[in-house]
Design a protein around this motif. Structure first.
Motif, PDB file in Angstrom:
ATOM      1  N   THR A 152       0.804  -1.131  -0.068  1.00 37.70           N
ATOM      2  CA  THR A 152      -0.004  -0.063  -0.008  1.00 37.70           C
ATOM      3  C   THR A 152       1.003   1.438  -0.067  1.00 37.70           C
ATOM      4  N   GLU A 153       2.080   1.264  -0.187  1.00 39.09           N
ATOM      5  CA  GLU A 153       2.946   2.423   0.234  1.00 39.09           C
ATOM      6  C   GLU A 153       3.329   2.875  -1.461  1.00 39.09           C
ATOM      7  N   THR A 154       2.613   3.802  -1.834  1.00 38.61           N
ATOM      8  CA  THR A 154       2.882   4.276  -3.183  1.00 38.61           C
ATOM      9  C   THR A 154       4.353   5.077  -3.143  1.00 38.61           C
ATOM     10  N   ASN A 155       4.791   5.650  -2.267  1.00 39.12           N
ATOM     11  CA  ASN A 155       6.141   6.405  -2.125  1.00 39.12           C
ATOM     12  C   ASN A 155       6.986   5.522  -1.315  1.00 39.12           C
ATOM     13  N   ASP A 156       7.021   4.334  -1.689  1.00 37.03           N
ATOM     14  CA  ASP A 156       8.041   3.164  -1.387  1.00 37.03           C
ATOM     15  C   ASP A 156       9.364   3.510  -2.002  1.00 37.03           C
TER      16      ASP A 156
END
Length: 397
Positions: A152-156
């Protein structure tokens, strides 16, 4: 920082087959506790922060996996040669790990084959996994290298790839599995990717499996299958993409394309829908012996926007279709803005909507007396962005 004399594994079996790793069946000797890797052989797991040095002539003889929590840094100017003729030679970066491959225009980082006469498919490629969303699920196994990806981490952040060349990639494992030049599985938008060249690949050049990563300046030359590919809910932006099949490069699948965009072949409505944006793109076919199935095939629920694209073919080289949005597993939906075409690039096949028009032109490229190709500024990709990689092509009139 500690110094590693070598990084290698000792398999308990006499032969490693395929591309997945099984840590219970191997040991690492000496212990991989981080530092500069000065031994020339690369094979095994990297479990602590480590660095490859430009001063060392590395050869990758098997799979190398950067494990979660570790960072592998590669110095500018480093060359890594891969043992040719193997399906288990590749560099993988697990979800939660990082690769910092930050070359420069004058000192790029090169991944290549060790063969005296290298060819497409000599080794695997680069495989990165991250925690960004995929419409395949939260914990999905990559089709090669056996990595878990998604979340769920779009900014990974999986690190950085800048001024990187990957050539002679695409080892074929079986009828359903083969490596791309570079595969991004669920990679987030804090990962930096720019100035990338993939050449002489036996499958796709660069492919995105979900994720949100943005890419700037990517060049795919001589790719057997699709030059630029996405699936699984990819929502990033690709800026300045140049793809070319040169005369004489005859390695090809049954359906090579410039762009192939999918969302989900099992459920075209699965969220997130693939909704990438592409800016400044050229798809060029120079090879009269291999037709591109499509310049851009947008299908299976994908909703894409392409700003400033140039579909081009020289002489008797051709496409089957220019744009194709029709598919029995779900149509695609494409908006094109400032789209131009030159040469025999076929007609459009509309299943889902194609919004916008493609203008036929005659001056997008010219072939002067020296038989090189020159492009009109502002039409499609800016090829000068790749001067650092000495990419050029000459045609026979």
């Amino acid at each position: 920082m500690k110094t590693l004399r070598n990084l290698f594994i000792i398999p308990l079996a006499t032969l490693i087959i395929g591309c997945s790793s099984d840590d219970s069946n191997r040991t690492i000797d000496p212990p991989n506790d981080g530092g500069d890797i000065i031994g020339s052989e690369l094979i095994g797991d990297i479990t602590a922060d480590s660095k490859l040095l430009a001063s060392v002539d590395y050869i990758m003889t098997g799979s190398v996996t950067v494990k979660a929590g570790a960072t592998l840094t590669i110095e500018p100017g480093t060359t890594i040669k891969a043992k040719s003729g193997r399906t288990d030679v590749f560099l993988a970066v697990e979800r939660g790990a990082k690769l910092i491959a930050k070359g420069t225009a004058s000192n790029p980082i090169v991944f290549t084959s060790d063969a005296s006469s290298p060819k497409a498919g000599d080794w695997g490629g680069l495989v990165l996994a991250g925690k960004a969303p995929s419409n395949k699920g939260l914990d999905v196994q990559s089709e090669v290298a056996g990595l878990l990806y998604g979340g769920t981490e779009t900014n990974d952040n999986s690190g950085e790839l800048s001024y990187v060349i990957a050539e002679y990639t695409g080892a074929k494992i079986n009828g359903e599995q083969e490596f791309n030049g570079i595969s991004f599985f669920g990679i987030g938008n804090q990962t930096v990717v720019n100035n990338i060249v993939v050449s002489n690949g036996n499958d796709d050049g660069i492919e995105f499996f979900g994720g949100t990563v943005n890419v700037t300046n990517v060049y795919c030359a001589n790719i057997a299958d699709d030059m630029f590919d996405w699936t699984g809910g990819y929502t990033g932006t690709i800026t300045n993409a140049f793809g070319v099949r040169n005369q004489g490069f005859d390695a090809a699948t049954d359906d090579p394309r410039g762009i192939e965009g999918d969302s989900n072949s099992s459920d075209a409505t699965a969220a997130p829908i693939s909704t990438p944006t592409l800016n400044n793109v050229t798809i060029l076919n120079l090879n009269p012996d291999v037709q591109l199935k499509a310049g851009a095939e947008i299908r299976r629920g994908t909703v894409a926007t392409i700003n400033n694209i140039f579909f081009a073919a020289y002489g008797s080289a051709s496409y089957g279709n220019r744009i194709d949005t029709k598919d029995d597993k779900g149509n695609g939906f494409l908006t094109v803005l400032n789209a131009n075409a030159q040469g025999n690039v076929g007609d459009d096949k509309e299943g889902g909507a194609i919004n916008g028009t493609v203008t036929e032109i005659t001056d997008g490229f010219t072939v002067p007396a020296d038989n090189t190709i020159e492009f009109k500024a502002g039409i499609g990709a800016d090829l000068t962005a790749f001067d650092w990689a000495n990419q050029s092509f000459v045609v026979t009139k």
